[in-house]
Design a protein around this motif. Structure first.
Motif, PDB file in Angstrom:
ATOM      1  N   ASP A  47       0.829  -1.208   0.000  1.00 38.09           N
ATOM      2  CA  ASP A  47       0.000   0.000   0.000  1.00 38.09           C
ATOM      3  C   ASP A  47       0.866   1.262   0.000  1.00 38.09           C
ATOM      4  OD1 ASP A  47      -2.315  -1.464  -0.038  1.00 38.09           O
ATOM      5  OD2 ASP A  47      -2.784  -1.166   2.083  1.00 38.09           O
ATOM      6  N   ILE A  48       1.913   1.254   0.808  1.00 43.62           N
ATOM      7  CA  ILE A  48       2.819   2.413   0.860  1.00 43.62           C
ATOM      8  C   ILE A  48       3.532   2.580  -0.477  1.00 43.62           C
ATOM      9  CG2 ILE A  48       4.945   3.318   1.891  1.00 43.62           C
ATOM     10  CD1 ILE A  48       4.004   2.051   4.550  1.00 43.62           C
ATOM     11  N   LEU A  49       4.056   1.484  -1.021  1.00 47.42           N
ATOM     12  CA  LEU A  49       4.760   1.547  -2.303  1.00 47.42           C
ATOM     13  C   LEU A  49       3.835   2.013  -3.422  1.00 47.42           C
ATOM     14  CD1 LEU A  49       6.901  -1.709  -2.080  1.00 47.42           C
ATOM     15  CD2 LEU A  49       7.720   0.642  -1.918  1.00 47.42           C
ATOM     16  N   ASN A  50       2.647   1.442  -3.487  1.00 43.81           N
ATOM     17  CA  ASN A  50       1.696   1.823  -4.536  1.00 43.81           C
ATOM     18  C   ASN A  50       1.229   3.264  -4.377  1.00 43.81           C
ATOM     19  OD1 ASN A  50       1.858  -0.667  -5.804  1.00 43.81           O
ATOM     20  ND2 ASN A  50       0.148  -1.515  -4.660  1.00 43.81           N
ATOM     21  N   GLY A  51       1.005   3.691  -3.152  1.00 38.85           N
ATOM     22  CA  GLY A  51       0.585   5.073  -2.900  1.00 38.85           C
ATOM     23  C   GLY A  51       1.666   6.059  -3.313  1.00 38.85           C
ATOM     24  N   SER A  52       2.909   5.729  -3.004  1.00 40.48           N
ATOM     25  CA  SER A  52       4.034   6.573  -3.381  1.00 40.48           C
ATOM     26  C   SER A  52       4.161   6.662  -4.898  1.00 40.48           C
ATOM     27  CB  SER A  52       5.319   6.015  -2.765  1.00 40.48           C
ATOM     28  OG  SER A  52       6.418   6.794  -3.113  1.00 40.48           O
ATOM     29  N   LYS A  53       4.069   5.515  -5.561  1.00 36.54           N
ATOM     30  CA  LYS A  53       4.181   5.471  -7.014  1.00 36.54           C
ATOM     31  C   LYS A  53       3.072   6.300  -7.666  1.00 36.54           C
ATOM     32  CE  LYS A  53       5.177   1.476  -8.831  1.00 36.54           C
ATOM     33  NZ  LYS A  53       5.102   0.110  -9.385  1.00 36.54           N
ATOM     34  N   GLU A  54       1.845   6.158  -7.181  1.00 35.91           N
ATOM     35  CA  GLU A  54       0.723   6.912  -7.750  1.00 35.91           C
ATOM     36  C   GLU A  54       0.887   8.411  -7.540  1.00 35.91           C
ATOM     37  OE1 GLU A  54      -1.686   5.877  -9.872  1.00 35.91           O
ATOM     38  OE2 GLU A  54      -0.397   4.114  -9.790  1.00 35.91           O
ATOM     39  N   ALA A  55       1.382   8.809  -6.376  1.00 32.39           N
ATOM     40  CA  ALA A  55       1.597  10.234  -6.102  1.00 32.39           C
ATOM     41  C   ALA A  55       2.614  10.813  -7.078  1.00 32.39           C
ATOM     42  CB  ALA A  55       2.056  10.436  -4.657  1.00 32.39           C
ATOM     43  N   TYR A  56       3.718  10.123  -7.317  1.00 34.00           N
ATOM     44  CA  TYR A  56       4.732  10.620  -8.247  1.00 34.00           C
ATOM     45  C   TYR A  56       4.224  10.619  -9.687  1.00 34.00           C
ATOM     46  CZ  TYR A  56       8.181  11.148  -4.653  1.00 34.00           C
ATOM     47  OH  TYR A  56       8.840  11.573  -3.544  1.00 34.00           O
ATOM     48  N   LYS A  57       3.444   9.609 -10.069  1.00 37.34           N
ATOM     49  CA  LYS A  57       2.852   9.587 -11.411  1.00 37.34           C
ATOM     50  C   LYS A  57       1.897  10.768 -11.594  1.00 37.34           C
ATOM     51  CE  LYS A  57       3.017   4.654 -12.540  1.00 37.34           C
ATOM     52  NZ  LYS A  57       2.203   3.466 -12.837  1.00 37.34           N
ATOM     53  N   ASN A  58       1.062  11.022 -10.592  1.00 33.81           N
ATOM     54  CA  ASN A  58       0.110  12.129 -10.677  1.00 33.81           C
ATOM     55  C   ASN A  58       0.828  13.469 -10.795  1.00 33.81           C
ATOM     56  OD1 ASN A  58      -2.027  10.352 -10.497  1.00 33.81           O
ATOM     57  ND2 ASN A  58      -2.336  10.652  -8.313  1.00 33.81           N
TER      58      ASN A  58
END
Length: 153
Positions: A127-138
């Motif tokens: 969840d932390i990894l995916n949340g971080s990845k999505e934030a940087y993509k956004n």
């Protein structure tokens, strides 16, 4: 470690140039993620320390980052988060490597690699990894959209 890539229609040199204004641009185009970014030591170049205040869209409030490398010939930047609640109490530091690679069609590929240096016995959840990845993509998509809408930049 976390890696992702995003293709863009914009040339790599254009994206690198726009990303040079990340500190002022990110809070403007992605306020849910970034409330403010300010240099607290240095001139913005290698060795500079930045204070990040995050927006309401992320589960932490602040971090301090150090610029490790800016390579204009390779269109890459590296920085390390070394302090703040963005480290979640389980991470010693997080190093980000960002590179803009030209693609054959005149566009580019944004490559982002993140190395998490966790405390002993600490493990990052998916969840932390995916949340971080999505934030940087956004954030990338918001900056790209700004660059497309403002070709003079």
């Amino acid at each position: 470690m976390m890696r992702f890539e995003i293709s863009s229609s914009l040339p790599s040199t254009k994206l690198f140039k726009v990303y040079a204004n990340f500190d002022t641009l990110a809070p403007k185009v992605d306020p849910k993620t970034f409330k403010s970014i300010s240099i607290i030591e240095g001139d913005g170049g290698v060795g500079s320390i930045k204070s990040i205040i995050f927006g309401e869209g992320v589960p932490y409030k602040n971090s301090k980052n150090r610029i490790d490398d800016i390579d204009t010939s390779n269109l890459s930047v590296s920085y390390t988060i070394f302090e703040g609640d963005a480290l979640l109490g389980i991470i010693d530091s997080v190093t980000h490597h960002v590179k803009f690679v030209p693609s054959p069609n005149g566009g580019s590929v944004y490559k982002h690699t993140t190395v998490f240096n966790c405390k002993p016995d600490a493990q990052l959840s998916e969840d932390i990894l995916n949340g971080s990845k999505e934030a940087y993509k956004n954030t990338f998509k918001a900056i790209e959209a700004y660059a497309i809408a403002h070709p003079e930049v």
